[in-house]
Enzyme design. Structure first.
Site, short mmCIF file in Angstrom:
data_model
loop_
_atom_site.label_atom_id
_atom_site.label_comp_id
_atom_site.label_asym_id
_atom_site.label_seq_id
_atom_site.Cartn_x
_atom_site.Cartn_y
_atom_site.Cartn_z
N ARG A 17 0.79 -1.22 0.00
CA ARG A 17 0.00 0.00 0.00
C ARG A 17 0.83 1.28 0.00
NH1 ARG A 17 -2.81 -4.02 1.74
NH2 ARG A 17 -0.81 -4.51 2.68
N THR A 18 1.80 1.38 0.89
CA THR A 18 2.46 2.68 1.07
C THR A 18 3.25 3.06 -0.19
OG1 THR A 18 2.64 2.10 3.39
CG2 THR A 18 3.90 4.01 2.65
N LYS A 26 25.32 -4.10 -1.22
CA LYS A 26 26.79 -4.09 -1.25
C LYS A 26 27.36 -3.34 -0.05
CE LYS A 26 26.28 -3.13 -6.12
NZ LYS A 26 26.54 -2.03 -7.05
N HIS A 51 4.99 5.79 11.52
CA HIS A 51 4.49 5.69 10.15
C HIS A 51 3.53 6.87 9.97
CE1 HIS A 51 3.25 4.15 6.37
NE2 HIS A 51 2.95 2.90 6.69
N1 CP Z 1 -0.32 0.05 5.84
C1 CP Z 1 0.89 -0.22 5.30
O1 CP Z 1 1.93 0.34 5.67
O2 CP Z 1 0.86 -1.18 4.31
P1 CP Z 1 2.09 -1.69 3.49
O3 CP Z 1 3.03 -2.40 4.46
O4 CP Z 1 1.53 -2.63 2.46
O5 CP Z 1 2.78 -0.51 2.87
#
Ligand code: CP
Length: 315
Positions: free
Chosen positions: A73-74, A102, A151
């Site tokens: 998603r992100t 590396k 996040h």
């Molecule tokens: N919600 C979220 O961070 O999803 P992803 O890990 O798929 O990016």
């Protein structure tokens, strides 16, 4: 009508915010004004995308996505957001496919990518890695998840979704369920909800709770917490963050939202999940009217469009 005229109202909004040219690293950096500006701009973009597929607001700008940890998603929603705004994208989808394999440091990667792009979105398994990239980069850096840390853009899209689903962010009672110690989405969202006097239940297996400075009640009783809440925010138990797998085995499956559980609640509740899910929300919940987690996914595009517009400011 030219793009410039069309977006005068948005540009006025963008100018009011404090995010122009800024790194986006932590949920605590947002003011209420930032959140409300973002909600209004995201809502405008949502309406615009009903009329047309893409815009030209960020034409000529390049977004670099640097993902040292898996994502669906992100990464894809940031890339979609940039392309819908008329900008370009360069992408590093895994550490293995880059010179990190590396031994190149996060700082050197960020310095290098600053020569190619106008903004960096980075995900990395280590807490503090986004700050490290931001210190080295000469362009804005957005934290798309640093280990069990933060996040912040997920928290913005969660906030936008809550506002849309429930009509208001004020004085909510919310149950946060699952891996609250390792859940970076929860850490960031708590910061934003604290701007709106939320009351939170932290529903988590014993010893996996993280205290924050707002009205929080810790409980292991999901049914009691949910019956008093307008919203349940469910998270996955994050196997990859456990150093002791016996502890993971002990806590996995502690809380499962399914049709039977919803019947016991005897009221409609809104259910969010940052996704991916494993088994904490069963698929029979997906058709429940309050199950908003796939609408939440879609909102990620509008919110990330708003955030990119805010970072670039008036053009
Ligand atoms: N919600 C979220 O961070 O999803 P992803 O890990 O798929 O990016």
């Amino acid at each position: 009508m030219s793009n410039h005229v069309e977006f005068n109202h948005l540009i006025g909004e963008v100018k009011m915010t404090s995010l122009k040219g800024k790194d986006i690293l932590h949920g605590s950096q947002f003011s209420k004004r930032d959140v409300e500006g973002m909600v209004r701009i995201a809502s405008d973009f949502e309406k615009e995308l009903k009329k047309k597929d893409s815009l030209t607001l960020l034409k000529g700008k390049i977004l670099a996505t640097l993902f040292f940890e898996p994502s669906t998603r992100t990464r894809l929603s940031f890339e979609t957001a940039m392309q819908r705004l008329g900008g370009g994208v360069i992408s590093m989808a895994s550490a293995e496919g880059s010179s990190a394999a590396k031994g190149e440091t996060v700082g050197d990667t960020a310095r290098t990518v600053s020569q190619y792009a106008d903004v960096i979105v980075i995900r990395h398994p280590r807490i503090g890695s986004a700050e490290e990239a931001a210190d080295a980069a000469s362009i804005p850096v957005v934290n798309a998840g640093d280990g069990a840390g933060q996040h912040p853009t997920q928290a913005l899209l969660d906030t936008y979704t809550i506002r849309k689903e429930l009509g208001s962010l004020k004085n909510l009672v919310v149950s946060m369920v699952g891996d609250l110690k390792n859940g970076r989405t929860v850490h960031a969202l708590v910061e934003l909800l604290s701007l709106y006097q939320a009351r939170l239940y932290f529903v988590s297996p014993r010893n996996r709770l993280k205290q924050k400075g707002i009205r929080i009640e810790e409980t292991e009783d999901l049914e009691r917490a949910a019956s008093e809440s307008a919203l349940i925010y469910v998270t996955r138990i994050q196997k990859e963050r456990f150093t002791d797998l016996t502890e993971y085995e002990r806590v996995k499956g502690s809380y499962v939202i399914n049709g039977e559980f919803l019947k016991k609640l005897k009221k409609k509740i809104t259910i969010l999940h940052p996704l991916p899910r494993v088994d904490e929300i069963s698929s029979d919940v997906d058709t429940y009217p309050g199950a908003a987690y796939f609408r939440q996914v879609r909102n990620g595009v509008f919110v990330r469009m708003a955030l990119l517009a805010m970072i670039f400011g008036k053009r």
